[in-house]
Design a protein around this motif. Sequence first.
Motif, PDB file in Angstrom:
ATOM      1  N   PHE A  99     -16.935  32.828  35.000  1.00 56.05           N
ATOM      2  CA  PHE A  99     -16.802  33.267  33.617  1.00 56.05           C
ATOM      3  C   PHE A  99     -18.012  32.858  32.788  1.00 56.05           C
ATOM      4  O   PHE A  99     -18.837  32.050  33.212  1.00 56.05           O
ATOM      5  N   LYS A 101     -18.082  31.062  30.104  1.00 53.43           N
ATOM      6  CA  LYS A 101     -17.993  29.615  29.913  1.00 53.43           C
ATOM      7  C   LYS A 101     -17.629  28.992  31.256  1.00 53.43           C
ATOM      8  O   LYS A 101     -17.016  29.643  32.096  1.00 53.43           O
ATOM      9  N   LEU A 103     -15.436  26.802  31.903  1.00 54.40           N
ATOM     10  CA  LEU A 103     -13.981  26.712  32.005  1.00 54.40           C
ATOM     11  C   LEU A 103     -13.511  25.721  33.062  1.00 54.40           C
ATOM     12  O   LEU A 103     -12.687  26.055  33.912  1.00 54.40           O
ATOM     13  N   LEU A 104     -14.058  24.530  33.003  1.00 50.57           N
ATOM     14  CA  LEU A 104     -13.554  23.497  33.910  1.00 50.57           C
ATOM     15  C   LEU A 104     -12.339  22.842  33.264  1.00 50.57           C
ATOM     16  O   LEU A 104     -12.226  22.776  32.043  1.00 50.57           O
ATOM     17  N   LEU A 105     -11.419  22.383  34.088  1.00 49.94           N
ATOM     18  CA  LEU A 105     -10.250  21.680  33.574  1.00 49.94           C
ATOM     19  C   LEU A 105     -10.661  20.233  33.362  1.00 49.94           C
ATOM     20  O   LEU A 105     -10.968  19.529  34.317  1.00 49.94           O
ATOM     21  N   ASN A 106     -10.685  19.813  32.103  1.00 52.91           N
ATOM     22  CA  ASN A 106     -11.298  18.505  31.819  1.00 52.91           C
ATOM     23  C   ASN A 106     -10.484  17.329  32.327  1.00 52.91           C
ATOM     24  O   ASN A 106     -10.948  16.212  32.332  1.00 52.91           O
ATOM     25  N   TRP A 107      -9.228  17.591  32.759  1.00 50.75           N
ATOM     26  CA  TRP A 107      -8.415  16.508  33.310  1.00 50.75           C
ATOM     27  C   TRP A 107      -8.599  16.373  34.825  1.00 50.75           C
ATOM     28  O   TRP A 107      -7.983  15.532  35.446  1.00 50.75           O
ATOM     29  N   ARG A 108      -9.407  17.220  35.400  1.00 52.71           N
ATOM     30  CA  ARG A 108      -9.643  17.123  36.842  1.00 52.71           C
ATOM     31  C   ARG A 108     -11.067  16.678  37.126  1.00 52.71           C
ATOM     32  O   ARG A 108     -11.990  17.110  36.446  1.00 52.71           O
ATOM     33  N   ARG A 109     -11.194  15.878  38.169  1.00 47.55           N
ATOM     34  CA  ARG A 109     -12.533  15.520  38.613  1.00 47.55           C
ATOM     35  C   ARG A 109     -13.206  16.765  39.198  1.00 47.55           C
ATOM     36  O   ARG A 109     -12.536  17.747  39.521  1.00 47.55           O
ATOM     37  N   LEU A 116      -9.398  24.113  42.807  1.00 47.84           N
ATOM     38  CA  LEU A 116      -8.322  24.803  42.085  1.00 47.84           C
ATOM     39  C   LEU A 116      -7.880  26.118  42.741  1.00 47.84           C
ATOM     40  O   LEU A 116      -6.687  26.334  42.940  1.00 47.84           O
ATOM     41  N   PRO A 117      -8.820  27.022  43.116  1.00 49.93           N
ATOM     42  CA  PRO A 117      -8.373  28.279  43.745  1.00 49.93           C
ATOM     43  C   PRO A 117      -7.581  28.040  45.028  1.00 49.93           C
ATOM     44  O   PRO A 117      -6.649  28.785  45.332  1.00 49.93           O
ATOM     45  N   TYR A 148     -15.981  13.431  35.874  1.00 54.11           N
ATOM     46  CA  TYR A 148     -15.167  14.328  35.053  1.00 54.11           C
ATOM     47  C   TYR A 148     -16.098  15.344  34.371  1.00 54.11           C
ATOM     48  O   TYR A 148     -17.256  15.020  34.099  1.00 54.11           O
ATOM     49  N   ASN A 150     -16.558  16.351  31.405  1.00 52.27           N
ATOM     50  CA  ASN A 150     -17.256  15.977  30.165  1.00 52.27           C
ATOM     51  C   ASN A 150     -18.387  14.973  30.403  1.00 52.27           C
ATOM     52  O   ASN A 150     -19.077  14.594  29.475  1.00 52.27           O
ATOM     53  N   ARG A 164     -16.645  26.604  42.496  1.00 46.75           N
ATOM     54  CA  ARG A 164     -15.216  26.912  42.451  1.00 46.75           C
ATOM     55  C   ARG A 164     -14.959  28.379  42.801  1.00 46.75           C
ATOM     56  O   ARG A 164     -13.988  28.705  43.483  1.00 46.75           O
TER      57      ARG A 164
END
Lengths: 268, 261
Positions: A99, A101, A103-109, A116-117, A148, A150, A164
């Motif tokens: 995408f 952006k 779009l990483l999930l900030n709660w996942r390393r 994820l997929p 992480y 961030n 990913r």
Amino acid sequence: MISQPRAGKSIGRFALSEKTLLSIKNLKKVFPLQGEELVALGSVSFDVYPGEFVTIVGPSGCGKTTLLKIIAGLLPKSEGEIHVDEAMFDPTREVGFVFQKALLLNWRRVLDNVLLPIEILKLDKKKYRSKAMEMLELVGLKGFENAYPNELSGGMQQRVSLARALIHDPKLILMDEPFGALDAITREKMNLELQRIWSESKKTIIFITHEINEAVFLSDRVVVMSARPSRMVGAVDIDFPRPRKLEVRTTPQFGEYAVKLYKMLEIT
Amino acid sequence: MGKGIKTFIKNAAPKAFNFLLFLVIWQLIVVVFKIKVFILPSPIRVLQHLFYPPIAAKYNWWLHVGATFMEVIVSFVATAIAGIFIAVMICWSPVMNQLLSPIIILFNSLPKIALAPLFLVWFGYGFLPNILVAFMVAFFPVVINSAAGLMAVEEDLLDLVNYLNATKAQIFIKIRIPNSLPYIFAGLKISATMCVVGSIVGEFIAADKGLGYLLRDAQAFIDTPTMFACLFLLSIIGLALFFAIGQLERLVMPWNRRREA
């Protein structure tokens, strides 16, 4: 002047293949807007052959993202056809999407973001761990698997999102201006990286950009779209040998391609 | 670990100093202006009521603190579990949303503390009515915050899993719930404070023990130092709970901790 998209013939590594991976005919998308119809995507037709790198260029708001989302099944089409050769790939499982952006999930390393997929497709996560590590190495992020999101720079985040999109070994990768937010230097590095990953992994890529140089440098074929009312202007085959080096941009031929595209985009 | 303690002391030292300064000024005001003890007792007097054995022994502090503390904890855990569960239900199913939302809005508009006398009639004196009052007061912030968090997912993040045909359960477990954690914790922090309020109000009306009960009892005898001692203990309970939630938050959301660092 304007070359129409070729039927039944492709260029590049798979020049002999006659079978399309994906065939789009007269695809159209309208959104209802305050009782009227907003044409987000006017009649678009093109074919994509296996292993091809096809880029779609056009001004902002010409429906490039809409087109990609329809191909990915995120939006329903209004009219026209998308024909997928299901013998070649499963469009519900073998698509990767990068995408605009990260779009990483900030709660996942980082590693779990890449996986994820695999989780969504309910594949064996343990089996793919080492592959995820390989992917991270491929995009130059070895050693960052436990960080992480961030803690990473924008360019690094976008590279994680690339890893990913590749982890579940998709046949078709859709990329929506993935490098748009990057600075010029990082962007050029990423272009080289992407070419390398693409040629190593033998994927088919549909890539969106509004950067003409990027389009010419990366693509086997560039599909040009016009501003609203959105429609497809035509397509240009880019005939440079692979792998391409950044120097290819200084050749007269590169300039000719660029000028041709600028004309089609009515920037003169 | 040693480093952790060091930074803790470094952070806590100014706060402790400010608190001590506050107590010293308070003591001075009481002494200099000769304020009567039933109006404003000096901090030393209050601390004597709590810790000086000959005086403290007259009050069964542990019993009262224990009773209030139990009410606060039980009501807090109940609001947390019920609040998050109902928020998930509301966001999961549109039918549940239409069914539950009006009831929640209706109950939330009610001054919940006004229910306390009714609970006394229904459940008599003691633990249960106090917990129910606390629950009623503290429940809604958790539901409303959690539901807002579950709904507030970037559309793009849903695209990210939807193009792989994610199931609804996957979207909840992998996207919506972790995404809502900051909202849920914000709700829990409000709820913790409200649980103390609710428990005390319950004890005012229907209790034979607890700090709320003791406050009213002391008021009847104009025993102001005891009242202040109760307030001191109540603030300790509130702070302890708030601190515990903060620690839990750091544990559950380690990615946020790194951002602070």
